[in-house]
Scaffold this motif. Sequence first.
Motif, PDB file in Angstrom:
ATOM      1  N   ALA A 107      12.052  16.562  -7.381  1.00  0.00           N
ATOM      2  CA  ALA A 107      11.137  16.704  -9.126  1.00  0.00           C
ATOM      3  C   ALA A 107       9.772  16.570  -9.392  1.00  0.00           C
ATOM      4  N   MET A 108       8.594  15.632  -8.523  1.00  0.00           N
ATOM      5  CA  MET A 108       7.492  15.744  -8.474  1.00  0.00           C
ATOM      6  C   MET A 108       7.000  16.934  -7.666  1.00  0.00           C
ATOM      7  N   ASP A 109       7.317  17.495  -7.064  1.00  0.00           N
ATOM      8  CA  ASP A 109       6.800  18.351  -6.738  1.00  0.00           C
ATOM      9  C   ASP A 109       6.163  18.485  -5.140  1.00  0.00           C
ATOM     10  N   LEU A 162       0.869  -1.295   0.164  1.00  0.00           N
ATOM     11  CA  LEU A 162       0.061  -0.210   0.048  1.00  0.00           C
ATOM     12  C   LEU A 162       1.074   1.024  -0.206  1.00  0.00           C
ATOM     13  N   ASN A 163       0.098   2.012  -0.649  1.00  0.00           N
ATOM     14  CA  ASN A 163       1.053   3.188   0.058  1.00  0.00           C
ATOM     15  C   ASN A 163       0.251   4.527   0.331  1.00  0.00           C
ATOM     16  N   LEU A 164       0.914   4.954   1.772  1.00  0.00           N
ATOM     17  CA  LEU A 164       0.116   5.209   2.517  1.00  0.00           C
ATOM     18  C   LEU A 164       0.855   6.661   3.193  1.00  0.00           C
ATOM     19  N   THR A 205       8.868  -1.396   0.379  1.00  0.00           N
ATOM     20  CA  THR A 205       8.745  -1.573  -1.079  1.00  0.00           C
ATOM     21  C   THR A 205       9.163  -0.537  -1.576  1.00  0.00           C
ATOM     22  N   GLU A 206       8.803   0.246  -1.203  1.00  0.00           N
ATOM     23  CA  GLU A 206       9.080   1.596  -2.035  1.00  0.00           C
ATOM     24  C   GLU A 206       9.620   2.825  -1.380  1.00  0.00           C
ATOM     25  N   ASN A 207      10.465   3.483  -1.481  1.00  0.00           N
ATOM     26  CA  ASN A 207      10.590   4.797  -1.658  1.00  0.00           C
ATOM     27  C   ASN A 207      11.927   5.603  -2.012  1.00  0.00           C
TER      28      ASN A 207
HETATM   29  C1  PNW Z   1       4.550   4.827  -7.138  1.00  0.00           C
HETATM   30  N1  PNW Z   1       0.262   9.863  -6.212  1.00  0.00           N
HETATM   31  O1  PNW Z   1       3.660   5.824  -7.892  1.00  0.00           O
HETATM   32  C2  PNW Z   1       4.729   3.051  -8.070  1.00  0.00           C
HETATM   33  O2  PNW Z   1       4.133   2.612  -6.790  1.00  0.00           O
HETATM   34  C3  PNW Z   1       5.582   3.218  -9.139  1.00  0.00           C
HETATM   35  O3  PNW Z   1       5.175   3.279 -10.147  1.00  0.00           O
HETATM   36  C4  PNW Z   1       6.381   5.128  -9.397  1.00  0.00           C
HETATM   37  O4  PNW Z   1       7.376   5.250 -10.643  1.00  0.00           O
HETATM   38  C5  PNW Z   1       6.823   5.609  -7.319  1.00  0.00           C
HETATM   39  O5  PNW Z   1       5.676   5.178  -6.421  1.00  0.00           O
HETATM   40  C6  PNW Z   1       6.926   7.007  -8.081  1.00  0.00           C
HETATM   41  O6  PNW Z   1       6.006   7.983  -8.410  1.00  0.00           O
HETATM   42  C7  PNW Z   1       2.565   6.750  -7.271  1.00  0.00           C
HETATM   43  O7  PNW Z   1      -0.037  10.398  -7.060  1.00  0.00           O
HETATM   44  C8  PNW Z   1       2.272   7.414  -8.551  1.00  0.00           C
HETATM   45  O8  PNW Z   1       1.055   9.979  -4.801  1.00  0.00           O
HETATM   46  C9  PNW Z   1       1.673   8.313  -7.957  1.00  0.00           C
HETATM   47  C10 PNW Z   1       1.350   8.739  -6.263  1.00  0.00           C
HETATM   48  C11 PNW Z   1       1.963   7.679  -5.702  1.00  0.00           C
HETATM   49  C12 PNW Z   1       2.909   6.446  -6.235  1.00  0.00           C
END
Ligand code: PNW
Length: 471
Positions: free
Chosen positions: A346-348, A224-226, A376-378
Amino acid sequence: MSQTAPTPFPWPHGFLWGSATAAAQIEGAGHAGGKEDSIWDAFAQVPGAIAGGDDLETAVDHYHRMPADVALMVSLGLDSYRFSTSWARVRPGDRAVNPEGLDFYSRLVDELLGAGILPWLTLYHWDLPQALEEKGGWANRDTAYRFVDYATDVYSALGDRVTHWTTFNEPFCSSLLGYGSGVHAPGRQDGRAAIAAVHHQHLAHGLAVNALRSAGAQNLGITLNLTNAVPRDATDPVDIEAARRLDSLANRIFLDPLLHGAYPEDTLRDLEPFGLAEIIHSDDLEIIAAPLDFLGVNHYHDDLVSGHADASASDSHAGGATRSVGSPWIGSEYISFPSRGLPRTAMDWEVNPDGLRLLLVRLGKEYDRLPPLYVTENGAAYDDVVSADGAVHDAERTEYIVAHINKVGEAIAAGADVRGYFVWSLLDNFEWSYGYEKRFGIVRVDYDTLERTVKDSGSMFAAHIRAAHAG
Ligand code: PNW
């Protein structure tokens, strides 16, 4: 002074250091090896959907350069590699299994195991076969059952060698950004469809966990993205309410069904107009709450939230589209994201490493049945500069990663059960609606020659892994 290497914490025994990618972002071979369109291939044809009009056809050509990319992982000393399998490659058109597609992943797994790298496989990193989208996609309950067929095919081919299985990557993005704001594929902007997509992905997850567990899988989880939803003014009821709504849609709508077998009451109430309660069948929540062996946490930034209109606010989920997109905050579109004035990538996205510590510690306090955690991602996108000698001295990314690794160490010291850290990403790649404009790699990819060059951040990470294992 910023640190150029992480603090030498005593990392837990067996702590995994790795890097992550996703099929659609790196493979290319968009229509080779029997693969057919995923929703992202179709979305790339929509004018203004993706910055620069980029597509995924070649990406970074990992499909044809896989052995060299694994050699690169060896040179970095990775313990584990997190990748995803493409549904549209394994079951093109969602028809019969494509042996050539499965064979690619089988060769990848063999290559990794031969190199002593643990394969960490994700089944769904957003590339639904377009044929299924045409039948309603994730808004259609039947897609959950089709997912189990696909998951079972992959398990039958790789279950003898792959030990760690993740069902979904960031269902927030593939439901609320895909069907709500329309920033991601399939680009729909329909609140009811977005909420249905959330529930059907949950169901697909639970059904697949049960199916793979019965087939013998032992390490099953979800990523999950939390975020930490921080009210701008912690004494202002309007900001507190906005933070509650964000926490509901970004975190608890996912965590609570998975870990507690119930949607939060406030989420159900807020989403009344979008039909969440009506689409839940009687046994669904029991299936969704199938026990997990780990929870993957992706974290890039926190969210400072306000309920007041704020002209300076920008939503970090806005994406890179030039066509008109909506809000992912179904039923709570009014919430705004003011700036804290912190440095930005750079994503702001605001850089606030302590948010990662807070999040990891908080999860253990808020969820009593929390399985072990893996980050699992950072990672971070920055506008890299290539020096005359070809090197990439990406000091900001290096600093970002170092600071976040340190915060993982602090979280563990504070009692969080974190067992691994995967940096996003191994390679510069297709950054969804931003196309190839945003670079997250610890390895640079030259988009003309497709040549790979380890950046300073990659060298730092490799040195850190060596030090962590030696300590
Ligand atoms: C994650 N947001 O994506 C993904 O799991 C990856 O594939 C991606 O490349 C990476 O993070 C970087 O962006 C996201 O809008 C995409 O908050 C958008 C968001 C969050 C994570």
